[in-house]
Motif scaffolding. Structure first.
Motif, PDB file in Angstrom:
ATOM      1  N   VAL A 108     -17.476  10.989 -60.786  1.00  0.00           N
ATOM      2  CA  VAL A 108     -16.736   9.764 -61.066  1.00  0.00           C
ATOM      3  C   VAL A 108     -17.667   8.877 -61.870  1.00  0.00           C
ATOM      4  O   VAL A 108     -18.746   8.504 -61.402  1.00  0.00           O
ATOM      5  CB  VAL A 108     -16.304   9.061 -59.765  1.00  0.00           C
ATOM      6  N   ASP A 109     -17.259   8.582 -63.100  1.00  0.00           N
ATOM      7  CA  ASP A 109     -18.118   7.781 -63.967  1.00  0.00           C
ATOM      8  C   ASP A 109     -18.257   6.373 -63.424  1.00  0.00           C
ATOM      9  O   ASP A 109     -17.288   5.746 -62.994  1.00  0.00           O
ATOM     10  CB  ASP A 109     -17.556   7.730 -65.383  1.00  0.00           C
ATOM     11  N   GLY A 110     -19.482   5.892 -63.449  1.00  0.00           N
ATOM     12  CA  GLY A 110     -19.759   4.552 -62.962  1.00  0.00           C
ATOM     13  C   GLY A 110     -20.123   3.608 -64.087  1.00  0.00           C
ATOM     14  O   GLY A 110     -19.943   3.902 -65.272  1.00  0.00           O
ATOM     15  N   GLY A 111     -20.654   2.495 -63.722  1.00  0.00           N
ATOM     16  CA  GLY A 111     -20.978   1.483 -64.702  1.00  0.00           C
ATOM     17  C   GLY A 111     -22.334   1.691 -65.338  1.00  0.00           C
ATOM     18  O   GLY A 111     -23.063   2.636 -65.060  1.00  0.00           O
ATOM     19  N   GLN A 112     -22.640   0.765 -66.197  1.00  0.00           N
ATOM     20  CA  GLN A 112     -23.929   0.732 -66.874  1.00  0.00           C
ATOM     21  C   GLN A 112     -24.913   0.063 -65.933  1.00  0.00           C
ATOM     22  O   GLN A 112     -24.753  -1.091 -65.569  1.00  0.00           O
ATOM     23  CB  GLN A 112     -23.771  -0.052 -68.173  1.00  0.00           C
TER      24      GLN A 112
END
Length: 490
Positions: free
Chosen positions: A335-339
């Motif tokens: 699950v892609d997260g934030g920077q």
């Protein structure tokens, strides 16, 4: 009669998910005269046109200890046993029922089977087992497909940098040893997705883990994760903490540091302590980022993605041998997260609104690297740096954008031997020269954005008519962010 106590929800990427129990109850007194069987078949899913059964991944069938999955008043090898015709990979459990007397109310209970929804994508809940019987056992009408799982769901809902501290930001001119603390949050998609080993249940060798994967780390930056996150600070309740479980680069349970030499840096954390199964939890994983070189830093960012772990397969490499460790295990699904980290660019974006090379007109560029300051002129002087320049040409009418980055042997004056503009120097070049080097058509009219690989760049463009300057204009220095409203810093 056939009944079941289904599991409420399982993880879609799981290879060893718990399933509910199935109870067979004698509805009247009777005798089993001949050796009979009860067949429990997991559902099948069409994958690329092939009927693929939901496999049983634990325990190995038949188990050495039948009591691991078999109970009830009639359990026991003298009466009910697990047939060798059972097959894990085919999702088939066969109970062999010996001749004998059955009394109304006698029960056979099957429990503790683990299944792999990850092996059967497209499996639609509720998950129902298919029951059949042979010889002297008759099944009640309408009770041949008990529900063993109510629902299937993704494990994680959200991965981000929330709370305080959150992400870490550096300037390109930050000194060596500058550090900042950040916090990654990982939210489960449903209550009880996160589980301790005891909550996972029979066969568990570990708790559910979370794997964090970072994007490429810019040079000159180090990212450190703690070996342990104390109870009360991990977001999972006052008695639940985290331990780093992988041993890559450092012993499990100790701090680990990544830098630009690490390809796809990954770190794993396990849960210590029982999680409240009635609430949706948000795991909190702290990190520290530190600069490891003198400025300037290379601009860039680091992002994070998370997956449930341990990562594994349904069976061993042969596709049939049951694995007993690790348990649980999952198919990877990030699950892609934030920077989580930003290093401010030491670049300068210069906008030349109108340049041309048509007829006798030819534009030129003068781009100054002003990172050399007069001694004592500024309270915070610029950091001396050199860098190449990338020119991006955008035709006014039609055609594709063209790019050209300076290199050794590039035209013009003011570059060093590698094609960079040294601190305190000015690069002079004609548009016609750049177009030729880029292999572009000679005629051009439009705008240009030049990206310098050094800060504090300033420039002008000028127009030559038969070799004489007839017009000049200052380039606009563009901000890093152009959304929602652009502002220029000139």
């Amino acid at each position: 009669g056939v009944g079941s106590t289904p599991v409420t929800k399982i993880v879609a990427t799981g290879h060893t998910e718990a399933s509910g129990s199935i109870t067979f109850t004698a509805t009247a007194d009777g005798s089993v005269v001949n050796q009979s069987t009860i067949n429990i078949q997991m559902p099948t899913v069409q994958i690329s046109g092939v009927a693929t059964p939901l496999p049983i991944t634990f325990p190995a069938l038949p188990p050495a200890n039948p009591a691991l999955i078999l109970g009830g008043t009639r359990a026991g090898t003298a009466v009910v046993s697990i047939s060798a015709t059972s097959n894990n990979a085919l999702g088939t459990l066969v109970l062999s029922v010996a001749p004998g007397t059955m009394v109304a109310g006698d029960t056979i209970v099957v429990f503790g089977l683990r299944i792999s929804p990850a092996s059967t994508p497209g499996l639609v809940p509720p998950v129902k087992a298919q029951i059949s019987a042979t010889q002297d056992i008759a099944l009640s009408v309408g009770q041949t497909d008990p529900i063993i799982v109510q629902d299937i769901s993704d494990a994680l809902k959200d991965v981000n940098v929330k709370g305080s501290p959150a992400s870490v930001t550096f300037k390109a001119t930050d000194k060596k040893g500058t550090s900042g603390d950040g916090l990654i949050t990982v939210q489960e998609n449903f209550a009880a997705a996160f589980q301790s080993a005891s909550q996972v249940g029979t066969g568990a060798t570990t708790s559910t883990n979370v794997r964090l994967t970072l994007s490429e780390i810019p040079p000159g930056l180090e990212v450190t994760f703690k070996g342990t996150v104390p109870a009360g600070t991990a977001g999972l309740g006052p008695l639940v903490g985290l331990t780093r479980t992988d041993s890559k680069g450092a012993a499990a349970g100790t701090d680990i540091t990544f830098d630009s030499s690490d390809a796809s840096p990954t770190v794993y954390y396990s849960i210590n302590g029982s999680v409240d199964a009635g609430v949706i939890d948000v795991m909190k994983i702290p990190f520290t980022a530190t600069t490891s070189i003198a400025p300037p830093l290379t601009g860039g960012r680091v992002t994070v993605a998370a997956s449930f772990a341990p990562i594994g397969t349904a069976f061993d490499t042969d596709g049939i041998t049951v694995l007993t460790t690790p348990l649980p295990r999952y198919a990877a699904k990030d699950v892609d997260g934030g920077q989580i980290i930003t290093v401010g660019s030491n670049n300068t974006a210069l906008l030349f609104t109108h340049v041309l090379n048509i007829l006798d007109f030819n534009s030129g560029f003068a781009i100054a690297n002003t990172t050399t300051d007069p001694d004592g002129a500024f309270g915070t002087p610029a950091t001396r740096q050199a860098g190449a320049i990338t020119f991006n040409f955008y035709p006014a009418a039609s055609g594709n954008a063209i790019s050209y980055r300076t290199k050794a042997g590039s035209p013009g004056s003011g570059l060093d031997g590698s094609g960079q503009v040294p601190s305190g120097r000015t690069y002079l070049v004609l548009l016609s020269e750049l177009l030729k080097e880029a292999g572009a058509p000679a005629d051009f009219q439009g705008y240009v954005i030049a990206i310098t690989e050094f800060s504090n760049a300033h420039a002008i463009s000028f127009v030559l008519d038969a070799g004489k300057i007839v017009q000049a204009q200052a380039a606009l220095v563009m901000q890093d962010s152009r959304d929602p409203v652009e502002s220029l810093k000139n």
